[in-house]
Design a protein around this motif. Structure first.
Motif, short mmCIF file in Angstrom:
data_model
loop_
_atom_site.label_atom_id
_atom_site.label_comp_id
_atom_site.label_asym_id
_atom_site.label_seq_id
_atom_site.Cartn_x
_atom_site.Cartn_y
_atom_site.Cartn_z
N SER A 253 25.28 55.31 -29.27
CA SER A 253 23.91 55.34 -29.76
C SER A 253 23.78 56.17 -31.02
CB SER A 253 22.99 55.91 -28.67
OG SER A 253 23.26 57.30 -28.48
N GLN A 340 21.36 53.64 -17.13
CA GLN A 340 21.36 52.35 -17.82
C GLN A 340 20.74 51.27 -16.94
OE1 GLN A 340 25.25 51.31 -19.44
NE2 GLN A 340 25.59 53.42 -20.09
N ALA A 341 21.09 51.29 -15.66
CA ALA A 341 20.52 50.31 -14.73
C ALA A 341 19.02 50.52 -14.57
CB ALA A 341 21.22 50.40 -13.37
N ALA A 343 17.02 51.60 -16.72
CA ALA A 343 16.35 51.16 -17.94
C ALA A 343 16.32 49.65 -18.08
CB ALA A 343 17.03 51.79 -19.15
N THR A 345 19.07 47.63 -18.29
CA THR A 345 20.22 47.09 -19.01
C THR A 345 20.89 46.01 -18.18
OG1 THR A 345 20.57 49.25 -20.05
CG2 THR A 345 22.39 47.67 -20.18
N ASP A 346 21.26 44.92 -18.81
CA ASP A 346 21.93 43.81 -18.13
C ASP A 346 23.16 44.33 -17.38
OD1 ASP A 346 23.73 41.51 -17.67
OD2 ASP A 346 22.28 40.40 -18.87
N PHE A 349 26.46 44.04 -19.03
CA PHE A 349 26.72 45.00 -20.10
C PHE A 349 27.17 46.34 -19.52
CE2 PHE A 349 23.33 42.66 -22.79
CZ PHE A 349 24.23 41.62 -23.01
N ILE A 350 26.52 46.76 -18.42
CA ILE A 350 26.93 48.01 -17.77
C ILE A 350 28.36 47.88 -17.28
CG2 ILE A 350 26.42 49.68 -15.95
CD1 ILE A 350 23.54 48.72 -15.99
N ASN A 353 30.49 48.44 -20.22
CA ASN A 353 30.42 49.83 -20.67
C ASN A 353 31.24 50.76 -19.78
OD1 ASN A 353 28.65 48.95 -22.64
ND2 ASN A 353 26.82 49.62 -21.55
#
Length: 389
Positions: A253, A340-341, A343, A345-346, A349-350, A353
């Motif tokens: 980020s 991330q989850a 928020a 986020t797909d 994608f997690i 990551n």
């Protein structure tokens, strides 16, 4: 228990242990006979060494697997008087009971934590730790079966029972958003009077942000280089070499790049790294860019950060302070995936990551739906509650 059979754990060989000839496994009752042996091993120790050598490129995994192999080899030969290659399903039922209550010299606090006469346990293993230990051992046995060394894997008969087999798994070792924000804020309150304090503050501040912002494991953060940060199509990425040498790319980020720029400027470097740099992403205590931290050092720095944060929180939130004292480096990885989850986020994608092999593994971080279900249930219950009479 005679722990003197353990020699030093030097890198070569990956396992240093001497067993009596009668218990070396040459005549083990579970040895495969008549097949084609895929490894050059005549004894159990030689076979285990070859299995451990498969993980030479993953130091953290190697240490963990070697510890479990040593425990099993010593327990089998000294507690049962049997070689590893003669163990049965019944023996492993006893071993699981032993892991829950290791006694005597096995967990003697008077023994050192290192060296030939060290203790092999700090105390009883939790259900989770026992499950992990037996999973590692089962992987060893499956490897030896595939190698034509053992006839079968007794742990393949083991079934999951109890609550662990029935409930949907959810990871619980993470910091909620409020605790994470408290950790970040607490670091800014560290004393920075001396040059040493200032240097330690900047490194600790950068390290916890790196671990959380990228989801790195401790070993990955320890080996990361400045040159692993690179730009593509105007966006920053981090190249990661993870467990088993698996490579991956993690998005970085703008906020994390600003944190990196601050850390680099503190050490007199340009704000952004270049591909030709060879220095460590997190420098040594003395700020030497050419010396990487060890995974153990990463762990200890994070534990200090969390301990200090817990001390500041304890007067007003003792439960939160207890959570922080329990937390460690891997909690930051779990926190990154969980947040991330949360928020939205797909999940795919997690998975990328976190570099998970299976998306089912990533699914354990989905807590937001449970939170919504709880809030909705409690709200409905409040609406239908009868007034006090």
């Amino acid at each position: 228990m005679n722990l003197s059979v353990i020699a030093s754990e030097s890198p070569e060989p990956v396992l240093s242990i001497a067993l009596p000839a009668a218990l070396d496994g040459r005549n083990g009752t579970n040895r495969a006979r008549g097949g084609h042996l895929q490894i050059a091993a005549d004894t159990d120790v030689e076979a285990v060494r070859l299995w451990l050598a498969e993980y030479a490129g993953s130091p953290h995994t190697l240490r963990s697997y070697r510890k479990e192999a040593l425990r099993l080899l010593l327990w089998a030969t000294q507690a049962l008087g049997k070689p590893l290659s003669s163990l049965t399903r019944e023996d492993f039922l006893l071993y699981e009971q032993f892991l829950a209550v290791p006694t005597g010299d096995w967990a003697d606090p008077a023994r050192p934590r290192r060296g030939g006469a060290r203790r092999l346990f700090d105390g009883p293993l939790s259900e989770r730790s026992r499950h992990q230990a037996l999973g590692i051992v089962s992987g060893l046995l499956s490897y030896l079966v595939s190698a034509g060394y053992l006839a079968g894997n007794p742990l393949a008969l083991r079934r999951r029972t109890g609550a662990a087999a029935r409930r949907t798994q959810r990871v619980e070792r993470y910091l909620d958003h409020a605790l994470w924000e408290h950790v970040l804020a607490s670091i800014e309150q560290w004393p920075r009077v001396t040059a040493r304090e200032l240097q330690h503050h900047e490194r600790s501040r950068w390290l916890v942000r790196l671990l959380y912002g990228t989801g790195l494991r401790a070993s990955e953060a320890a080996s990361a280089k400045m040159a692993d940060f690179y730009q593509r199509r105007g966006r920053w990425w981090l190249h990661v070499i993870g467990k088993g040498g698996t490579e991956g790319e993690v998005p970085v980020s703008v906020a994390l790049m600003a944190d990196l720029a601050r850390y680099r400027l503190f050490h007199g470097l340009a704000p952004t790294p270049s591909g030709g740099e060879t220095g460590a992403a997190v420098m040594s205590v003395a700020g030497d860019p050419h010396k990487h931290l060890t995974p153990a050092a990463v762990y200890l720095i994070v534990k200090e950060v969390l301990r200090r944060a817990a001390e500041m929180l304890a007067p007003n939130d003792p439960a939160g302070a207890t959570t922080l004292r329990r937390a460690s480096t891997h909690w930051l990885r779990h926190s990154a995936a969980t947040h991330q989850a949360d928020a939205g986020t797909d999940l795919r994608f997690i998975q990328k990551n976190m570099r998970h092999a299976s998306i089912q593994t990533t699914g354990i971080y989905l807590h937001a739906e449970d939170d919504r279900r709880h809030a909705e249930t409690v709200r409905k219950q409040g609406e239908t509650a009868l007034p006090d009479s």
